[in-house]
Every structure is written in C-alpha cells, then in structure tokens.
Design an enzyme around this catalytic site. Structure first.
Site, PDB file in Angstrom:
ATOM      1  N   SER A 136       8.543 -14.746  -4.963  1.00 55.66           N
ATOM      2  CA  SER A 136       9.820 -14.015  -4.922  1.00 55.66           C
ATOM      3  C   SER A 136      10.967 -14.916  -5.378  1.00 55.66           C
ATOM      4  O   SER A 136      11.911 -14.461  -6.027  1.00 55.66           O
ATOM      5  CB  SER A 136      10.102 -13.540  -3.492  1.00 55.66           C
ATOM      6  OG  SER A 136       9.092 -12.670  -3.071  1.00 55.66           O
ATOM      7  N   THR A 164      -1.381 -11.618 -14.819  1.00 54.92           N
ATOM      8  CA  THR A 164      -2.135 -10.525 -15.441  1.00 54.92           C
ATOM      9  C   THR A 164      -2.513 -10.958 -16.859  1.00 54.92           C
ATOM     10  O   THR A 164      -1.639 -11.382 -17.625  1.00 54.92           O
ATOM     11  CB  THR A 164      -1.266  -9.249 -15.465  1.00 54.92           C
ATOM     12  OG1 THR A 164      -0.898  -8.937 -14.116  1.00 54.92           O
ATOM     13  CG2 THR A 164      -2.007  -8.077 -16.089  1.00 54.92           C
ATOM     14  N   LEU A 359      -8.532  14.194   3.101  1.00 58.82           N
ATOM     15  CA  LEU A 359      -9.963  14.277   2.783  1.00 58.82           C
ATOM     16  C   LEU A 359     -10.850  13.884   3.970  1.00 58.82           C
ATOM     17  O   LEU A 359     -12.060  14.088   3.940  1.00 58.82           O
ATOM     18  CB  LEU A 359     -10.314  13.386   1.577  1.00 58.82           C
ATOM     19  CG  LEU A 359     -10.303  14.104   0.218  1.00 58.82           C
ATOM     20  CD1 LEU A 359      -8.868  14.343  -0.245  1.00 58.82           C
ATOM     21  CD2 LEU A 359     -11.064  13.310  -0.820  1.00 58.82           C
ATOM     22  N   GLU A 384       5.957  -7.608  -9.608  1.00 57.39           N
ATOM     23  CA  GLU A 384       7.254  -7.395 -10.280  1.00 57.39           C
ATOM     24  C   GLU A 384       8.379  -7.227  -9.250  1.00 57.39           C
ATOM     25  O   GLU A 384       9.279  -6.406  -9.415  1.00 57.39           O
ATOM     26  CB  GLU A 384       7.185  -6.207 -11.227  1.00 57.39           C
ATOM     27  CG  GLU A 384       6.184  -6.497 -12.317  1.00 57.39           C
ATOM     28  CD  GLU A 384       6.553  -5.928 -13.658  1.00 57.39           C
ATOM     29  OE1 GLU A 384       7.751  -5.710 -13.923  1.00 57.39           O
ATOM     30  OE2 GLU A 384       5.636  -5.713 -14.446  1.00 57.39           O
ATOM     31  N   SER A 387       8.863  -4.940  -2.384  1.00 56.74           N
ATOM     32  CA  SER A 387       9.832  -3.934  -1.919  1.00 56.74           C
ATOM     33  C   SER A 387      11.045  -4.608  -1.279  1.00 56.74           C
ATOM     34  O   SER A 387      12.178  -4.153  -1.446  1.00 56.74           O
ATOM     35  CB  SER A 387       9.175  -2.993  -0.898  1.00 56.74           C
ATOM     36  OG  SER A 387       8.308  -2.109  -1.563  1.00 56.74           O
TER      37      SER A 387
HETATM   38  C1  LIG Z   1      -2.329  -8.343  -9.112  1.00 61.60           C
HETATM   39  C2  LIG Z   1      -1.121  -9.172  -9.388  1.00 61.60           C
HETATM   40  C3  LIG Z   1      -0.661  -9.303 -10.691  1.00 61.60           C
HETATM   41  C4  LIG Z   1       0.454 -10.106 -10.954  1.00 61.60           C
HETATM   42  N1  LIG Z   1       0.849 -10.295 -12.251  1.00 61.60           N
HETATM   43  C5  LIG Z   1       1.831 -11.198 -12.517  1.00 61.60           C
HETATM   44  C6  LIG Z   1       2.158 -11.553 -13.874  1.00 61.60           C
HETATM   45  O1  LIG Z   1       1.574 -11.013 -14.812  1.00 61.60           O
HETATM   46  N2  LIG Z   1       3.090 -12.499 -14.076  1.00 61.60           N
HETATM   47  C7  LIG Z   1       3.744 -13.128 -13.056  1.00 61.60           C
HETATM   48  O2  LIG Z   1       4.570 -13.985 -13.329  1.00 61.60           O
HETATM   49  N3  LIG Z   1       3.467 -12.820 -11.757  1.00 61.60           N
HETATM   50  C8  LIG Z   1       2.520 -11.887 -11.469  1.00 61.60           C
HETATM   51  N4  LIG Z   1       2.208 -11.573 -10.149  1.00 61.60           N
HETATM   52  C9  LIG Z   1       2.930 -12.247  -9.075  1.00 61.60           C
HETATM   53  C10 LIG Z   1       3.855 -11.323  -8.296  1.00 61.60           C
HETATM   54  O3  LIG Z   1       4.979 -11.003  -9.075  1.00 61.60           O
HETATM   55  C11 LIG Z   1       4.213 -12.014  -6.951  1.00 61.60           C
HETATM   56  O4  LIG Z   1       3.051 -11.948  -6.154  1.00 61.60           O
HETATM   57  C12 LIG Z   1       5.371 -11.360  -6.260  1.00 61.60           C
HETATM   58  O5  LIG Z   1       6.562 -11.582  -6.963  1.00 61.60           O
HETATM   59  C13 LIG Z   1       5.569 -11.853  -4.822  1.00 61.60           C
HETATM   60  O6  LIG Z   1       5.529 -13.250  -4.737  1.00 61.60           O
HETATM   61  P1  LIG Z   1       4.584 -13.950  -3.659  1.00 61.60           P
HETATM   62  O7  LIG Z   1       3.245 -13.323  -3.788  1.00 61.60           O
HETATM   63  O8  LIG Z   1       4.680 -15.419  -3.811  1.00 61.60           O
HETATM   64  O9  LIG Z   1       5.150 -13.519  -2.267  1.00 61.60           O
HETATM   65  P2  LIG Z   1       6.253 -14.305  -1.396  1.00 61.60           P
HETATM   66  O10 LIG Z   1       7.443 -14.551  -2.239  1.00 61.60           O
HETATM   67  O11 LIG Z   1       5.610 -15.460  -0.718  1.00 61.60           O
HETATM   68  O12 LIG Z   1       6.611 -13.196  -0.320  1.00 61.60           O
HETATM   69  C14 LIG Z   1       5.841 -12.980   0.870  1.00 61.60           C
HETATM   70  C15 LIG Z   1       6.561 -11.936   1.713  1.00 61.60           C
HETATM   71  O13 LIG Z   1       7.861 -12.412   2.062  1.00 61.60           O
HETATM   72  C16 LIG Z   1       8.867 -11.497   1.622  1.00 61.60           C
HETATM   73  N5  LIG Z   1      10.069 -12.214   1.214  1.00 61.60           N
HETATM   74  C17 LIG Z   1      10.172 -13.304   0.407  1.00 61.60           C
HETATM   75  N6  LIG Z   1      11.459 -13.640   0.237  1.00 61.60           N
HETATM   76  C18 LIG Z   1      12.193 -12.749   0.942  1.00 61.60           C
HETATM   77  C19 LIG Z   1      13.590 -12.552   1.149  1.00 61.60           C
HETATM   78  N7  LIG Z   1      14.507 -13.331   0.602  1.00 61.60           N
HETATM   79  N8  LIG Z   1      13.980 -11.517   1.942  1.00 61.60           N
HETATM   80  C20 LIG Z   1      13.064 -10.699   2.524  1.00 61.60           C
HETATM   81  N9  LIG Z   1      11.741 -10.838   2.346  1.00 61.60           N
HETATM   82  C21 LIG Z   1      11.297 -11.844   1.562  1.00 61.60           C
HETATM   83  C22 LIG Z   1       8.217 -10.757   0.465  1.00 61.60           C
HETATM   84  O14 LIG Z   1       8.850  -9.520   0.222  1.00 61.60           O
HETATM   85  C23 LIG Z   1       6.785 -10.613   0.938  1.00 61.60           C
HETATM   86  O15 LIG Z   1       6.687  -9.532   1.828  1.00 61.60           O
HETATM   87  C24 LIG Z   1       1.131 -10.756  -9.883  1.00 61.60           C
HETATM   88  C25 LIG Z   1       0.671 -10.584  -8.563  1.00 61.60           C
HETATM   89  C26 LIG Z   1      -0.450  -9.822  -8.305  1.00 61.60           C
HETATM   90  C27 LIG Z   1      -0.933  -9.698  -6.879  1.00 61.60           C
END
Ligand SMILES: Cc1cc2nc3c(=O)[nH]c(=O)nc-3n(C[C@H](O)[C@H](O)[C@H](O)COP(=O)(O)OP(=O)(O)OC[C@H]3O[C@@H](n4cnc5c(N)ncnc54)[C@H](O)[C@@H]3O)c2cc1C
Length: 404
Positions: A136, A164, A359, A384, A387
């Site tokens: 994030s 991806t 279902l 991307e 939420s």
């Molecule tokens: C199947 C898949 C395909 C993907 N494809 C791509 C791609 O092609 N290119 C690419 O660059 N990335 C890609 N991603 C990465 C994706 O964009 C990240 O997983 C996503 O942005 C969330 O980052 P994180 O998983 O590190 O979660 P974290 O940032 O660690 O977040 C964990 C939790 O904490 C919450 N959180 C974090 N910060 C805050 C805040 N300030 N306030 C409130 N809540 C917060 C989040 O909402 C989440 O619920 C992909 C991910 C998946 C699973």
C-alpha cells in the site's frame, strides 16, 4: 451539448456482444480447467489474439472511444467469462497504461505494440511496482535505479513481488527509486525489454483465486538498460527531481496516476464476476424446489437477488461515470476512480458470497462455478489499492485533509 443518455451506441453494442460470445463460447468452458491447473492459459490467449481481442489495435480503438465506455464494457464481458483467464488476457493493460501515461510519443510507438506481440505470436506485459515492504505504501520502494553516465545506461537492482505476468512477460515496466530521500517523488518507470540479462522470475505464488493468472516475484540483478528506456526521458526526470528538491509541487506520482487511471477498468472486472454469480443464482433460485415451491418464492431469497442486482447496477454506474470522466479529462475531485473500484470490488465479494448462500451445498462444491467466483472476487478488494486505500483516497479528496 448532446442530450443526456445512457444508451449504448451501435458500435458499443456490437463489441459487447462480440466479447460476450467469446467469453461464453471460449473462456467460460475453459475456466475450471485453468483454475485447477494454476497455469497461464496460453491457448486461450492465442484464441483472443487470433480474433483480434488481444491486440494493440483493439486497445488503441477502445482507448479512442470518446465516451470512455468501450473498455469497461468489454472488460465486464470478458471477466463474466472468467476472471483468471480475463486477467491473463487483459493483464498487460497496466503496463500499457504506464507507458501511455508517462512515456514520450516515441516510447509509446515503440513499446506499446510490443506489449501485445502479434496475432501469431502473442506476448504479455507486466507492471512491477509492489515489493515485500512496499505494498500500500508505494513510496517505500527499495528497488534502485542508478544512472551510469559513461555508458548512458540505467542499472536496476531489487525484488518486486506479486507481479501479474512477472517473469513470463516480454516487456516489464519497472518502477524504481532514483533518489530515495524524495520517496515517491524520487521514483521513475523503466521499460525492461525482452531477454534483458539480470531480470528473472523469483517464486511463483499459489493463490486463493484468479488462479489462471500468473503472479510471481521479479528479481532484478544489475539489470542494465539504455538511457532511452527511462519513461518520459532524462530531461523531464531531472526537472522533476530538481523541483522536488526545492520543495515545489510537481506532477502526480507516476505509479499512483497509473493506478488511478486503471481503477474504473478494474471495477469493470469485478462487475463481470459479480454479474456472473448473480445470473447463475437467479436461474438456480427459479429452478430449485424445496417445500414444494421454487426457492425464489421465498422473500428471503428473492430479496437477496433484488439487492444483488441493485448493487451491481449501482456499481456499474460509478464505473461508467469514472471511465467517462477519465476519458474526457475531468479531474477526479472526489476520488471518483477509487470510488468505482471500491464499490465494484466490495459488491463482487458480497454478491458472490450471497450466490453461494442461494445455492446452498451446491454453492460450496466445485461442480458449480459459484465457489470459484467467490474466490476470484476477493482480489478486487486487494490489488490495485486495497479497499482501505481507496477509502483513504476518497476521504482525502473530499476533505482536503491529510487523513492517515
Ligand atoms: C494476485 C495479485 C496480483 C497483483 N498484481 C500486481 C502487479 O501486477 N503489479 C504490482 O505492482 N502489484 C501487484 N499486486 C500487489 C498489490 O497491488 C498489493 O498486494 C496491494 O497493493 C496491497 O499491498 P500489500 O499486499 O503489501 O498489503 P499491505 O499494504 O501490507 O496492507 C495490509 C492491510 O493493511 C491495510 N493498510 C495498509 N495501509 C493502510 C492505511 N494507511 N490505512 C488503512 N489501512 C491500511 C491494507 O488495506 C490491508 O488491509 C498484486 C497482488 C496480488 C495478490
């Protein structure tokens, strides 16, 4: 000033039907197999390339539609067929959006067609931003790009995660830090051409849903690319860095503006999954008999379906509005792009879960596609921008305050 209308024009209706037919005839019948195999569905990508759905020309025309609706329309239909296969076919679009968004006209002309390859030999593209410690928080990237003046080359080192098409793409667009003190304002995007030494695939992830779509780490070890691979060019980067060092405002963050422009399309992906589950549950509820009558004759079931349909239609209007705004240069003053992705993603999760409930046992087993759709839907509240991050964008936009 044209009168207000939500009617689709003839071209859009035809395109919608064309993609629907492909989704129904080719994608959906293959969905379960590729979900179980957890592999990139190359034969389906080849079919899409053969009919011109996966092609530079198709995307060029779709982007050219002044209503902005063509891309969400066709995306919803494709993902109605299957989200994992849909992402395998349209997953290159994020890299394309990054090149089109920050590249020079020459770079766009050279690299966007290469993201698709040809009808006989389709290729994929990947957009690599996320890292283990920068999901994030995109400003925390550790991947570094250092300029070697003597050879006019950039040298990149770092590891990207959850990408991806990562490692199987022909063209990778990589976002890296060129000045870590400047955080997100010190980042730049680079095109890494096919077969560049030093770029390799790390671990491939086994996933909860969208399992036909390939997700993997991308490892960059002393990856050298010519200076011209910096998107937007060195002069523009130097100007931007100088402004940032002086504390002056600059253009929007590259990765964030790429995500912002693609969010309505991701919302349309979620809509496709939600609609698939709603339609299936509606048909099932009309046919399944318990207590001597179809289960839809119970308000408890009928009202669920009414809510599912209402929520899907509401989400679609947000997606269409954001897509129209983006295409017509209307700024997202209230985070409308994020709103559309937030709503559609959460609707997809709720609707697919309700479809399982309608279902009953049949919703929980793999003989029916509903459990797969529920697994697939969850990604739309995560990638991307989660939420929570969409809510952050909207709340900052409507308040003008630095909500944390
Ligand atoms: C199947 C898949 C395909 C993907 N494809 C791509 C791609 O092609 N290119 C690419 O660059 N990335 C890609 N991603 C990465 C994706 O964009 C990240 O997983 C996503 O942005 C969330 O980052 P994180 O998983 O590190 O979660 P974290 O940032 O660690 O977040 C964990 C939790 O904490 C919450 N959180 C974090 N910060 C805050 C805040 N300030 N306030 C409130 N809540 C917060 C989040 O909402 C989440 O619920 C992909 C991910 C998946 C699973």
């Amino acid at each position: 000033m044209p009168e207000f209308s939500l009617d689709l024009n003839e071209d859009q209706l035809q395109l919608q039907k064309w993609v629907h037919d492909f989704a129904e005839g080719v994608v959906r019948p293959a969905a379960s197999e590729w979900d179980e195999r957890e592999e990139t569905p190359w034969p389906i990508i080849q079919e899409a390339a053969k009919i011109g759905l996966y092609s530079f020309e198709f995307f060029f025309n779709a982007f050219g539609d002044s209503s902005g609706l063509t891309l969400p329309l066709v995306t919803e239909e494709l993902f109605w067929g299957d989200a994992g296969i849909g992402l395998s076919i349209f997953g290159s679009a994020l890299a394309v959006a990054a090149i089109a968004g920050v590249g020079s006209p020459d770079q766009v002309a050279e690299w966007v067609p290469q993201c698709f390859g040809s009808a006989d030999d389709p290729q994929l593209a990947a957009y690599a931003v996320s890292e283990a410690d920068a999901g994030s928080d995109v400003s925390a990237l550790r991947t570094r790009a250092i300029y070697d003046e003597a050879s006019d080359e950039w040298v990149l080192n770092g590891t990207k995660t959850w990408i991806t098409n990562g490692g199987i793409a022909d063209v990778h667009v990589v976002v890296a830090s060129v000045d870590s003190d400047l955080r997100s304002r010190g980042q730049a995007s680079f095109v890494i051409p096919p077969n560049t030494p030093g770029l390799s695939q790390g671990s491939k992830f086994k996933k909860h849903g969208i399992r036909a779509s390939h997700t993997a780490e991308v490892v960059l070890e002393d990856v050298r690319v010519p200076g011209r691979m910096l998107l937007g060019g060195k002069e523009r980067l130097d100007e931007r860095l100088a402004r940032a060092r002086e504390g002056k405002s600059s253009h929007k963050h590259g990765a964030m503006s790429t995500f912002e422009s693609s969010r309505p399309t991701v919302g349309a992906q979620a809509l496709g999954v939600a609609r698939a589950a709603y339609e299936y549950a509606l048909d099932y509820a009309k046919e399944r008999v318990q207590f001597g009558r179809p289960i839809i004759m119970n308000q408890a079931i009928a009202f669920k379906l009414a809510d599912m349909r209402t929520e899907i239609d509401a989400a679609r209007l947000l997606v269409w509005r954001a897509a129209w705004m983006a295409r017509n240069g209307k700024p997202f003053e209230a985070g409308e792009g994020s709103m559309s992705k937030l709503k559609a993603g959460e609707v997809a999760v709720r609707v697919t879960e309700e479809a399982i409930q309608i279902l009953g046992g049949a919703g929980y087993v793999r003989e029916h596609p509903v459990e797969r759709w529920a697994r697939d839907a969850k990604i739309f509240t995560i990638f991307e921008g989660t939420s929570e991050i969409q809510r952050l964008v909207v709340s900052r936009a409507i308040s003008g305050m630095r909500i944390v």
